[in-house]
Design a protein around this motif. Sequence first.
Motif, PDB file in Angstrom:
ATOM      1  N   PHE A   5     -11.060 -12.729  -3.119  1.00  0.00           N
ATOM      2  CA  PHE A   5     -10.381 -11.381  -2.995  1.00  0.00           C
ATOM      3  C   PHE A   5     -11.345 -10.027  -2.830  1.00  0.00           C
ATOM      4  O   PHE A   5     -10.867  -9.004  -3.031  1.00  0.00           O
ATOM      5  N   LYS A   6     -12.808 -10.465  -3.011  1.00  0.00           N
ATOM      6  CA  LYS A   6     -13.672  -9.317  -2.939  1.00  0.00           C
ATOM      7  C   LYS A   6     -13.634  -9.010  -1.557  1.00  0.00           C
ATOM      8  O   LYS A   6     -14.299  -7.907  -1.339  1.00  0.00           O
ATOM      9  N   ASN A   7     -13.126  -9.906  -0.661  1.00  0.00           N
ATOM     10  CA  ASN A   7     -13.084  -9.440   0.800  1.00  0.00           C
ATOM     11  C   ASN A   7     -12.467  -8.147   0.938  1.00  0.00           C
ATOM     12  O   ASN A   7     -11.279  -7.958   0.460  1.00  0.00           O
ATOM     13  N   LYS A   8     -12.939  -7.168   1.928  1.00  0.00           N
ATOM     14  CA  LYS A   8     -12.275  -5.852   2.180  1.00  0.00           C
ATOM     15  C   LYS A   8     -10.966  -5.940   2.468  1.00  0.00           C
ATOM     16  O   LYS A   8      -9.925  -5.061   2.500  1.00  0.00           O
ATOM     17  N   LYS A   9     -10.492  -7.019   3.127  1.00  0.00           N
ATOM     18  CA  LYS A   9      -9.187  -7.047   3.798  1.00  0.00           C
ATOM     19  C   LYS A   9      -8.118  -7.282   2.732  1.00  0.00           C
ATOM     20  O   LYS A   9      -6.963  -6.975   3.280  1.00  0.00           O
ATOM     21  N   TYR A  10      -8.366  -7.647   1.695  1.00  0.00           N
ATOM     22  CA  TYR A  10      -7.477  -7.626   0.593  1.00  0.00           C
ATOM     23  C   TYR A  10      -7.196  -6.305  -0.343  1.00  0.00           C
ATOM     24  O   TYR A  10      -6.145  -6.137  -0.904  1.00  0.00           O
ATOM     25  N   PHE A  11      -8.193  -5.470  -0.004  1.00  0.00           N
ATOM     26  CA  PHE A  11      -8.120  -4.175  -0.775  1.00  0.00           C
ATOM     27  C   PHE A  11      -7.041  -3.274  -0.563  1.00  0.00           C
ATOM     28  O   PHE A  11      -6.486  -2.810  -1.577  1.00  0.00           O
ATOM     29  N   ARG A  12      -6.630  -3.133   0.712  1.00  0.00           N
ATOM     30  CA  ARG A  12      -5.357  -2.163   0.984  1.00  0.00           C
ATOM     31  C   ARG A  12      -4.099  -2.881   0.282  1.00  0.00           C
ATOM     32  O   ARG A  12      -3.131  -2.273  -0.337  1.00  0.00           O
ATOM     33  N   ASP A  13      -3.969  -4.396   0.425  1.00  0.00           N
ATOM     34  CA  ASP A  13      -2.857  -5.196  -0.083  1.00  0.00           C
ATOM     35  C   ASP A  13      -2.752  -4.830  -1.594  1.00  0.00           C
ATOM     36  O   ASP A  13      -1.557  -4.434  -2.504  1.00  0.00           O
ATOM     37  N   PHE A  14      -3.929  -5.181  -2.441  1.00  0.00           N
ATOM     38  CA  PHE A  14      -3.923  -4.632  -3.762  1.00  0.00           C
ATOM     39  C   PHE A  14      -3.681  -3.254  -4.119  1.00  0.00           C
ATOM     40  O   PHE A  14      -2.999  -2.868  -5.148  1.00  0.00           O
ATOM     41  N   TYR A  15      -4.109  -2.494  -3.322  1.00  0.00           N
ATOM     42  CA  TYR A  15      -3.740  -0.892  -3.502  1.00  0.00           C
ATOM     43  C   TYR A  15      -2.138  -0.594  -3.423  1.00  0.00           C
ATOM     44  O   TYR A  15      -1.851  -0.031  -4.451  1.00  0.00           O
ATOM     45  N   GLN A  16      -1.683  -1.002  -2.547  1.00  0.00           N
ATOM     46  CA  GLN A  16      -0.318  -0.909  -2.376  1.00  0.00           C
ATOM     47  C   GLN A  16       0.567  -1.411  -3.369  1.00  0.00           C
ATOM     48  O   GLN A  16       1.521  -0.993  -4.135  1.00  0.00           O
ATOM     49  N   LYS A  17       0.172  -2.940  -3.923  1.00  0.00           N
ATOM     50  CA  LYS A  17       0.929  -3.301  -4.922  1.00  0.00           C
ATOM     51  C   LYS A  17       0.613  -2.855  -6.399  1.00  0.00           C
ATOM     52  O   LYS A  17       1.594  -2.639  -6.900  1.00  0.00           O
ATOM     53  N   ASN A  18      -0.509  -2.454  -6.589  1.00  0.00           N
ATOM     54  CA  ASN A  18      -0.765  -1.633  -7.838  1.00  0.00           C
ATOM     55  C   ASN A  18       0.029  -0.459  -7.690  1.00  0.00           C
ATOM     56  O   ASN A  18       0.438   0.232  -8.951  1.00  0.00           O
ATOM     57  N   LEU A  19       0.176   0.236  -6.522  1.00  0.00           N
ATOM     58  CA  LEU A  19       0.762   1.635  -6.772  1.00  0.00           C
ATOM     59  C   LEU A  19       2.294   1.392  -6.816  1.00  0.00           C
ATOM     60  O   LEU A  19       2.901   2.040  -7.694  1.00  0.00           O
ATOM     61  N   GLU A  20       2.824   0.385  -6.259  1.00  0.00           N
ATOM     62  CA  GLU A  20       4.289   0.008  -6.532  1.00  0.00           C
ATOM     63  C   GLU A  20       4.526  -0.307  -7.911  1.00  0.00           C
ATOM     64  O   GLU A  20       5.559   0.142  -8.749  1.00  0.00           O
ATOM     65  N   LEU A  21       3.640  -1.276  -8.527  1.00  0.00           N
ATOM     66  CA  LEU A  21       3.917  -1.464 -10.093  1.00  0.00           C
ATOM     67  C   LEU A  21       3.968  -0.458 -11.037  1.00  0.00           C
ATOM     68  O   LEU A  21       4.547  -0.108 -11.693  1.00  0.00           O
ATOM     69  N   THR A  22       2.770   0.582 -10.666  1.00  0.00           N
ATOM     70  CA  THR A  22       2.856   1.802 -11.385  1.00  0.00           C
ATOM     71  C   THR A  22       3.873   2.884 -11.168  1.00  0.00           C
ATOM     72  O   THR A  22       4.507   3.190 -12.382  1.00  0.00           O
ATOM     73  N   LYS A  23       4.299   2.912  -9.872  1.00  0.00           N
ATOM     74  CA  LYS A  23       5.624   3.651 -10.023  1.00  0.00           C
ATOM     75  C   LYS A  23       6.855   3.150 -10.699  1.00  0.00           C
ATOM     76  O   LYS A  23       7.638   3.753 -11.320  1.00  0.00           O
ATOM     77  N   LYS A  24       7.126   1.832 -10.581  1.00  0.00           N
ATOM     78  CA  LYS A  24       8.148   1.097 -11.211  1.00  0.00           C
ATOM     79  C   LYS A  24       7.961   1.115 -12.686  1.00  0.00           C
ATOM     80  O   LYS A  24       9.017   1.562 -13.255  1.00  0.00           O
ATOM     81  N   ALA A  25       6.814   1.192 -13.196  1.00  0.00           N
ATOM     82  CA  ALA A  25       6.365   1.223 -14.657  1.00  0.00           C
ATOM     83  C   ALA A  25       6.671   2.628 -15.154  1.00  0.00           C
ATOM     84  O   ALA A  25       7.534   2.901 -16.248  1.00  0.00           O
TER      85      ALA A  25
END
Length: 302
Positions: free
Chosen positions: A58-78
């Motif tokens: 998952f160090k591949n850059k193609k996963y960075f955007r997905d991780f960013y979006q999911k972390n953002l969603e989790l933070t908003k929900k928290a």
Amino acid sequence: MKYYLTTLFGCQILDEKLQIIETIPLSDWSKREQAEEKARKKASPLPPEKIPEALALFKNKKYFRDFYQKNLELTKKAIKNAIAEDQLIIQASANMNELDKVANLLSKRLQEWYSLYFPELLEKINSPEGYAKLVTGKTKAQSLQELGLTETMGADLDKIHVDEILRLAEQITQLYHLRRHHEEYLQRVMLKYCPNLLELAGVSIGAGLIELGRSLKRLALLPASTIQLLGAEKALFRHITTGARSPKHGIIFAHLLVQKAKNKGRVARILADKLSLCARLDYFKGEFKAKEYRKELEGKLK
């Protein structure tokens, strides 16, 4: 042999060389058990010793955007789920204090202003709220008759001036009405959220303790000696820095039991101990014991 690994955006099915061959999407982290159940039908859990190697994929850059979006969603929900009754009680309590300050300030202005027109009224009414109600509720002639006066030293102001004073009096009356509404609101909220604290401390002091403690949880974890001095931080700081007398009570000084006591410091200490127990019972969802504590305190006072 196939393995699966759960990440923020789904369950990844891996082959023997730990290459991703399939992804079971995960729309919500709370539904990860359902996704893992589907993954278990196709693969086995990834052994712990192979997890670091798999995560390196998952160090591949193609996963960075997905991780960013999911972390953002989790933070908003928290953040959304973090809003509890504590914050609502604190906001209402703080607004009550601000309403008191504003209403008192405007009441003094009203008394000075209306005294130009009818100075005798100020000598008869001590309550700021009562004064504002009387100004808006009765004419000058009616007030003169009730006070047994035939004339006043006040100036004969034109209607345009009197109307402006009456507008101020109406706004002050509305401020007091809003404060009472806040108090009724706090009564309903605290009855469900912290009934023990409400019963023993009352609405204003109970909400004030939660406000000063910053939350019911933190209040429950504070020692009774700290609860005793909540609201007396300036006096405590003065004691530490200048050697002045140490404060014996903070906001709980306004409690009826402390007001009635001869030795207010001793009663404040005992009351703070019981309030600490009430906060813990409310936070950890214990039984209702506030009435027993009140009887015990009243017995000690007698």
